[in-house]
Scaffold this motif. Structure first.
Motif, short mmCIF file in Angstrom:
data_model
loop_
_atom_site.label_atom_id
_atom_site.label_comp_id
_atom_site.label_asym_id
_atom_site.label_seq_id
_atom_site.Cartn_x
_atom_site.Cartn_y
_atom_site.Cartn_z
N MET A 1 16.99 49.88 31.76
CA MET A 1 15.70 49.23 31.53
C MET A 1 15.48 48.14 32.59
SD MET A 1 14.18 48.78 27.78
CE MET A 1 15.58 47.92 27.14
N LYS A 2 14.25 48.08 33.08
CA LYS A 2 13.92 47.11 34.14
C LYS A 2 13.80 45.70 33.55
CE LYS A 2 10.35 47.27 36.84
NZ LYS A 2 9.02 47.79 37.14
N ASN A 3 14.23 44.70 34.34
CA ASN A 3 14.02 43.32 33.93
C ASN A 3 12.53 42.98 33.93
OD1 ASN A 3 16.76 43.13 33.83
ND2 ASN A 3 16.91 41.36 35.19
N ILE A 4 12.13 42.15 32.98
CA ILE A 4 10.73 41.72 32.92
C ILE A 4 10.67 40.27 33.40
CG2 ILE A 4 8.74 41.35 31.40
CD1 ILE A 4 9.97 43.43 29.48
N PRO A 5 9.98 39.99 34.52
CA PRO A 5 9.93 38.61 35.02
C PRO A 5 8.96 37.76 34.20
CG PRO A 5 8.56 40.02 36.39
CD PRO A 5 9.18 40.91 35.35
N TYR A 6 9.00 36.43 34.37
CA TYR A 6 8.04 35.59 33.62
C TYR A 6 6.64 35.66 34.21
CZ TYR A 6 7.65 31.68 36.95
OH TYR A 6 7.37 30.91 38.04
N GLY A 7 6.58 36.01 35.49
CA GLY A 7 5.28 36.13 36.15
C GLY A 7 5.41 36.99 37.38
N ARG A 8 4.34 37.65 37.78
CA ARG A 8 4.35 38.40 39.04
C ARG A 8 2.94 38.75 39.47
NH1 ARG A 8 6.66 43.58 40.37
NH2 ARG A 8 4.71 43.80 41.51
N GLN A 9 2.81 39.12 40.73
CA GLN A 9 1.51 39.44 41.32
C GLN A 9 0.99 40.78 40.85
OE1 GLN A 9 4.45 39.45 42.77
NE2 GLN A 9 4.67 41.07 44.29
N THR A 10 -0.33 41.00 41.03
CA THR A 10 -0.95 42.30 40.79
C THR A 10 -1.64 42.73 42.08
OG1 THR A 10 -1.43 41.53 38.55
CG2 THR A 10 -2.50 43.58 39.24
N ILE A 11 -1.06 43.71 42.77
CA ILE A 11 -1.61 44.17 44.06
C ILE A 11 -2.07 45.61 43.89
CG2 ILE A 11 -1.04 44.70 46.49
CD1 ILE A 11 -1.00 41.71 46.00
N ASP A 12 -3.29 45.91 44.37
CA ASP A 12 -3.74 47.31 44.32
C ASP A 12 -4.16 47.79 45.72
OD1 ASP A 12 -6.31 46.46 44.85
OD2 ASP A 12 -7.11 46.97 42.87
N ASP A 13 -4.63 49.04 45.80
CA ASP A 13 -4.97 49.62 47.11
C ASP A 13 -6.07 48.85 47.83
OD1 ASP A 13 -3.07 51.51 46.73
OD2 ASP A 13 -4.45 53.14 46.16
N SER A 14 -7.00 48.26 47.07
CA SER A 14 -8.08 47.52 47.74
C SER A 14 -7.52 46.29 48.46
CB SER A 14 -9.18 47.13 46.73
OG SER A 14 -8.73 46.11 45.86
N ASP A 15 -6.46 45.68 47.90
CA ASP A 15 -5.80 44.55 48.57
C ASP A 15 -5.13 45.02 49.86
OD1 ASP A 15 -6.39 42.72 46.48
OD2 ASP A 15 -4.64 43.41 45.35
N VAL A 16 -4.42 46.16 49.75
CA VAL A 16 -3.69 46.70 50.91
C VAL A 16 -4.68 47.03 52.02
CG1 VAL A 16 -2.25 48.62 51.71
CG2 VAL A 16 -1.81 47.57 49.46
N GLU A 17 -5.82 47.64 51.66
CA GLU A 17 -6.83 48.00 52.67
C GLU A 17 -7.44 46.76 53.31
OE1 GLU A 17 -9.38 50.71 50.53
OE2 GLU A 17 -7.65 52.08 50.34
N ALA A 18 -7.69 45.73 52.50
CA ALA A 18 -8.28 44.49 53.05
C ALA A 18 -7.34 43.86 54.08
CB ALA A 18 -8.57 43.50 51.91
N VAL A 19 -6.05 43.85 53.77
CA VAL A 19 -5.06 43.27 54.70
C VAL A 19 -4.95 44.15 55.95
CG1 VAL A 19 -2.61 42.73 55.01
CG2 VAL A 19 -3.79 42.06 52.90
N ALA A 20 -4.97 45.48 55.76
CA ALA A 20 -4.88 46.39 56.91
C ALA A 20 -6.07 46.20 57.84
CB ALA A 20 -4.80 47.84 56.42
N ARG A 21 -7.25 46.02 57.26
CA ARG A 21 -8.45 45.77 58.10
C ARG A 21 -8.28 44.49 58.92
NH1 ARG A 21 -11.35 47.80 53.82
NH2 ARG A 21 -11.76 45.74 52.93
N ALA A 22 -7.75 43.45 58.29
CA ALA A 22 -7.53 42.19 59.01
C ALA A 22 -6.54 42.41 60.16
CB ALA A 22 -7.02 41.11 58.06
N LEU A 23 -5.49 43.18 59.90
CA LEU A 23 -4.46 43.42 60.91
C LEU A 23 -5.01 44.21 62.11
CD1 LEU A 23 -1.36 44.22 58.69
CD2 LEU A 23 -1.56 42.34 60.32
N ARG A 24 -6.00 45.08 61.85
CA ARG A 24 -6.58 45.89 62.93
C ARG A 24 -7.69 45.15 63.66
NH1 ARG A 24 -6.50 50.03 58.82
NH2 ARG A 24 -4.56 51.20 59.04
N SER A 25 -8.08 43.97 63.17
CA SER A 25 -9.19 43.22 63.76
C SER A 25 -8.70 42.36 64.93
CB SER A 25 -9.85 42.34 62.71
OG SER A 25 -9.07 41.18 62.48
N ASP A 26 -9.61 41.63 65.56
CA ASP A 26 -9.25 40.77 66.69
C ASP A 26 -8.53 39.49 66.26
OD1 ASP A 26 -10.36 42.52 68.45
OD2 ASP A 26 -12.33 41.53 68.47
#
Ligand SMILES: *Cc1c(COP(=O)(O)O)cnc(C)c1O
Length: 372
Positions: A1-26
């Motif tokens: 069974m996986k450990n359950i942390p007290y808190g953690r982030q929620t990242i989805d594909d829209s976040d990944v795409e937003a960061v990828a766009r920034a990385l491909r920009s000037d």
């Protein structure tokens, strides 16, 4: 069974795409996404200005700078917080003064603050502990009457409200953190919100080496400041996360309500008072009983894979603050609160099944202490 942390982030594909766009920009840093995230944040909170920083700690320091804290000025704050609330004030040369808390919520008590005011008091620094708003009306009133500045450490409280108004639109200066366990994340990151254009400009200068720009190549270093800028890559993530903030908070509130139901009648555990305004960054229960009980329950939960935590050791009990002359017993209500508290897991992606697992483990830990 996986450990359950007290808190953690929620990242989805829209976040990944937003960061990828920034990385491909000037621009990787100080491009258009910084100002965009600042506009988005200010609009969300209903404040005129947002200034973003490399993390919440430096955002706090910039807020104290903008509040005009000088060598020897006093900053009154709570011992029930992360040490950065106080240590950031030390960096600006302040003397930190601790006032006691409300024994039920752990939030700074305005009446206790009033007793600690002197001619050297410059800033009141309440913390919205666990996401529950401090009594901001009382602190703003106290400050206004005496010409003080309120720096609200709202690192737990982005997305929450106070008397129906968004956190970020109330205090003179409101500080947020975007560390992964907070309401939204940029990896590391922070911000200060204010309606005051002069203070906003002072903070922009603070994160840019204290530099004022001149003509052509000319610039002038006018303040002892630093580089604590947030990057375009991170701001892309911040704007993307902010779009889902209301959903995150809704989910946190639902988890808090469900904990209240699940813990009802459980002997030895006092749940936090209910709140529809809290952003529910932390779910802090009090473990009643003899000394040592809380540690047993903590260990029992950790052994069962539940990442409970204790927020917080009173700041002045840390060695740095002892060296500065603070003594145990300074804030008795804060110390009694600290002896009993335990933070149970709460974050948007926590499932009902996982929450049931936490409560089952809590029940077991209460009846079968792990200590010999
Ligand atoms: C997280 C936090 C900070 C510091 O924020 P960082 O972004 O980690 O530097 C300050 N005060 C409180 C109450 C916090 O929870």
């Amino acid at each position: 069974m996986k450990n359950i942390p007290y808190g953690r982030q929620t990242i989805d594909d829209s976040d990944v795409e937003a960061v990828a766009r920034a990385l491909r920009s000037d621009w990787l840093t100080q491009g258009p996404r910084v100002a965009e995230f600042e506009r988005d944040l200010a609009a969300y909170c209903g404040a005129k200005h947002a200034v973003v920083f490399a993390n919440g700690t430096l955002a706090l320091q910039a807020a104290y700078f903008a509040a005009g804290v000088k060598e020897g000025d006093e900053v009154v704050t709570t011992p029930i917080t992360f040490a950065a609330t106080a240590t950031a004030a030390l960096w600006q040369g302040a003397k930190v003064v601790f006032a006691d808390v409300d024994p039920e919520t752990g939030n700074l008590d305005p009446r206790e603050v009033e007793r600690k005011l002197t001619e050297r008091t410059r800033v009141l620094a309440p913390v919205d502990f666990s996401g529950r708003p401090a009594d901001l009306a009382a602190f703003q009133r106290l400050a206004k009457d005496r010409g003080l500045v309120v720096v609200e450490d709202a690192c737990h409280a982005l997305g929450g409200t106070f008397q129906g108004r968004r956190i970020g639109s109330i205090a003179d200066l409101t500080v947020f953190s975007f560390h992964p366990v907070k309401s939204i994340t940029t990896g590391e990151g922070g911000a200060v919100l204010t309606d005051d254009p002069v203070r906003a400009e002072a903070m922009a200068k603070f994160r840019m080496h204290g530099i004022a720009r001149g003509e052509d190549w000319e610039y002038a270093v006018e303040e002892q400041a630093t580089n604590c800028r947030l990057t375009d890559i991170q701001c892309a993530l911040g704007s993307s996360q902010l779009r889902r903030l209301d959903r995150f908070i809704e989910r946190r509130r639902a988890i808090a309500r469900r904990y209240r139901d699940l813990l009802r009648g459980l002997e030895g555990v006092t749940p936090p008072p209910p709140s529809d305004e809290s952003s529910w960054h932390l779910y802090v229960v009090q473990i009643q009983g003899p000394e040592g009980r809380r540690r047993e329950v903590f260990r029992g939960l950790r052994e069962r894979g539940i990442g409970v935590q204790v927020h917080y050791i009173p700041v002045y009990r840390h060695p740095l603050y002892r060296r500065l002359g603070f003594k145990a017993g300074l804030c008795p209500k804060a110390e009694a609160y600290y002896e009993r508290i335990l933070s149970l897991p709460i974050f948007p992606a926590l499932t009902d099944g996982e929450q049931d697992q936490v409560v089952a483990a809590l029940k077991e830990s209460l009846k079968s202490p792990s200590l010999p």
